[in-house]
Design an enzyme around this catalytic site. Sequence first.
Site, PDB file in Angstrom:
ATOM      1  N   ASP A  13      35.833  53.626  44.439  1.00 41.63           N
ATOM      2  CA  ASP A  13      36.470  52.703  45.576  1.00 41.63           C
ATOM      3  C   ASP A  13      37.466  53.070  46.878  1.00 41.63           C
ATOM      4  O   ASP A  13      37.566  54.477  46.807  1.00 41.63           O
ATOM      5  CB  ASP A  13      37.237  51.760  45.579  1.00 41.63           C
ATOM      6  CG  ASP A  13      36.263  51.468  43.975  1.00 41.63           C
ATOM      7  OD1 ASP A  13      35.072  50.729  44.607  1.00 41.63           O
ATOM      8  OD2 ASP A  13      36.671  50.648  43.381  1.00 41.63           O
ATOM      9  N   MET A  38      44.223  40.115  46.892  1.00 37.62           N
ATOM     10  CA  MET A  38      43.421  39.645  48.499  1.00 37.62           C
ATOM     11  C   MET A  38      43.171  38.279  49.229  1.00 37.62           C
ATOM     12  O   MET A  38      43.070  38.248  50.094  1.00 37.62           O
ATOM     13  CB  MET A  38      41.445  39.716  48.207  1.00 37.62           C
ATOM     14  CG  MET A  38      41.204  41.104  47.266  1.00 37.62           C
ATOM     15  SD  MET A  38      39.153  40.860  46.562  1.00 37.62           S
ATOM     16  CE  MET A  38      39.156  39.777  45.116  1.00 37.62           C
ATOM     17  N   LYS A  97      34.596  49.564  49.461  1.00 37.43           N
ATOM     18  CA  LYS A  97      33.739  48.494  50.930  1.00 37.43           C
ATOM     19  C   LYS A  97      35.104  48.148  51.112  1.00 37.43           C
ATOM     20  O   LYS A  97      35.809  48.282  50.007  1.00 37.43           O
ATOM     21  CB  LYS A  97      33.356  48.270  50.248  1.00 37.43           C
ATOM     22  CG  LYS A  97      31.655  48.330  50.039  1.00 37.43           C
ATOM     23  CD  LYS A  97      31.055  46.970  48.587  1.00 37.43           C
ATOM     24  CE  LYS A  97      32.265  47.247  47.393  1.00 37.43           C
ATOM     25  NZ  LYS A  97      31.284  46.270  46.410  1.00 37.43           N
TER      26      LYS A  97
HETATM   27  N1  SAH Z   1      40.494  46.171  40.177  1.00 36.20           N
HETATM   28  C1  SAH Z   1      41.537  46.028  41.047  1.00 36.20           C
HETATM   29  C2  SAH Z   1      41.376  45.064  41.930  1.00 36.20           C
HETATM   30  C3  SAH Z   1      40.270  45.204  43.170  1.00 36.20           C
HETATM   31  S1  SAH Z   1      39.981  43.730  44.341  1.00 36.20           S
HETATM   32  C4  SAH Z   1      42.628  45.874  40.457  1.00 36.20           C
HETATM   33  O1  SAH Z   1      42.459  46.019  39.249  1.00 36.20           O
HETATM   34  O2  SAH Z   1      43.815  45.496  40.698  1.00 36.20           O
HETATM   35  C5  SAH Z   1      41.531  44.620  45.507  1.00 36.20           C
HETATM   36  C6  SAH Z   1      42.931  43.662  46.049  1.00 36.20           C
HETATM   37  O3  SAH Z   1      43.155  43.897  45.049  1.00 36.20           O
HETATM   38  C7  SAH Z   1      43.440  44.082  47.223  1.00 36.20           C
HETATM   39  O4  SAH Z   1      42.376  43.313  48.302  1.00 36.20           O
HETATM   40  C8  SAH Z   1      44.302  43.826  46.440  1.00 36.20           C
HETATM   41  O5  SAH Z   1      45.110  42.629  47.007  1.00 36.20           O
HETATM   42  C9  SAH Z   1      44.736  44.073  45.936  1.00 36.20           C
HETATM   43  N2  SAH Z   1      45.298  45.628  45.425  1.00 36.20           N
HETATM   44  C10 SAH Z   1      44.957  46.829  45.175  1.00 36.20           C
HETATM   45  N3  SAH Z   1      45.725  47.735  44.674  1.00 36.20           N
HETATM   46  C11 SAH Z   1      46.405  47.054  45.160  1.00 36.20           C
HETATM   47  C12 SAH Z   1      48.040  48.220  45.491  1.00 36.20           C
HETATM   48  N4  SAH Z   1      48.526  48.910  45.514  1.00 36.20           N
HETATM   49  N5  SAH Z   1      48.578  47.243  46.068  1.00 36.20           N
HETATM   50  C13 SAH Z   1      48.916  45.880  46.583  1.00 36.20           C
HETATM   51  N6  SAH Z   1      47.828  44.990  45.724  1.00 36.20           N
HETATM   52  C14 SAH Z   1      46.419  45.130  45.315  1.00 36.20           C
END
Ligand code: SAH
Length: 258
Positions: A35, A169, A57
């Site tokens: 990703d 998000m 994406k």
């Molecule tokens: N599977 C991922 C989430 C995917 S959805 C997980 O478990 O973390 C994507 C969203 O996750 C982003 O839009 C943001 O809101 C959050 N996100 C992912 N990585 C992040 C990071 N390093 N810091 C802050 N928010 C994060």
Amino acid sequence: MSGTVYLIGAGPGDPELLTLKAARLLAHADVVLHDALVSREVLALISPAAELIDVGKRAGRKLLTQDEINALLVSYAQTPGTVVRLKGGDPSIFGRAGEEIESLRKSGIPCEIVPGITAALGAAAAAGISLTDRRVASQILLTTFSRGTDGSVMEWGCVTSTTTLVLYMPSADYAEVSQRLLDGGLPADLPCVIVSNATGVSQELCWSNVGSLASDKKLPAPALLIVGRVASHEVQELSASFWDRSRKNLNPQRVSVI
Ligand code: SAH
């Protein structure tokens, strides 16, 4: 003959937060479909001989549709070698892992999930707060406003005075996020913290409250929002009286406070 496909959580950014299992599989993978959220530092741990495919994406700029990703996974799984599907955070949290697992199962391909540290936990660590601080919190709700086909739906029924809400998000439009939290009945002075790039090299935090979010500086994506009494530097001072004072703002139809 199809081998096992590994759905691996890359964690929130810091490569040292990978599990040992993830690091071992990445070092020996033949194909890695990853990703956009996976950090450069984690990508650097992948075997140099591996074929790297960016299926990332990002809002507005779709490289591949989910169906195309599912089909790619199935077709790579039918070639020799170890196939890894690498996702930011944990694959099972807002990661569309369900659809990928289903496609693999329907094609008779075994798959294994290797959990990762989800962004909520990375963000809490970055903020130095405990999501379930027993003085002010008893449950955590991992949620998002941009879920499914009807982005406006959010189930408020389970939100109580001791809920820590983690919004994945959150839209870049903090005014809208603030309004939706207020409409849900949360008090304007309920603390929150925005964490951008949690655990990564460009990590940033912004401490705020539900009412002031609208005027806060916009932090770069990926970012998430932690809302609740734990999201404060001064949890001890936020006694139950804080909520009692604030709950006059609650809309009782939409939020049940226990
Ligand atoms: N599977 C991922 C989430 C995917 S959805 C997980 O478990 O973390 C994507 C969203 O996750 C982003 O839009 C943001 O809101 C959050 N996100 C992912 N990585 C992040 C990071 N390093 N810091 C802050 N928010 C994060």
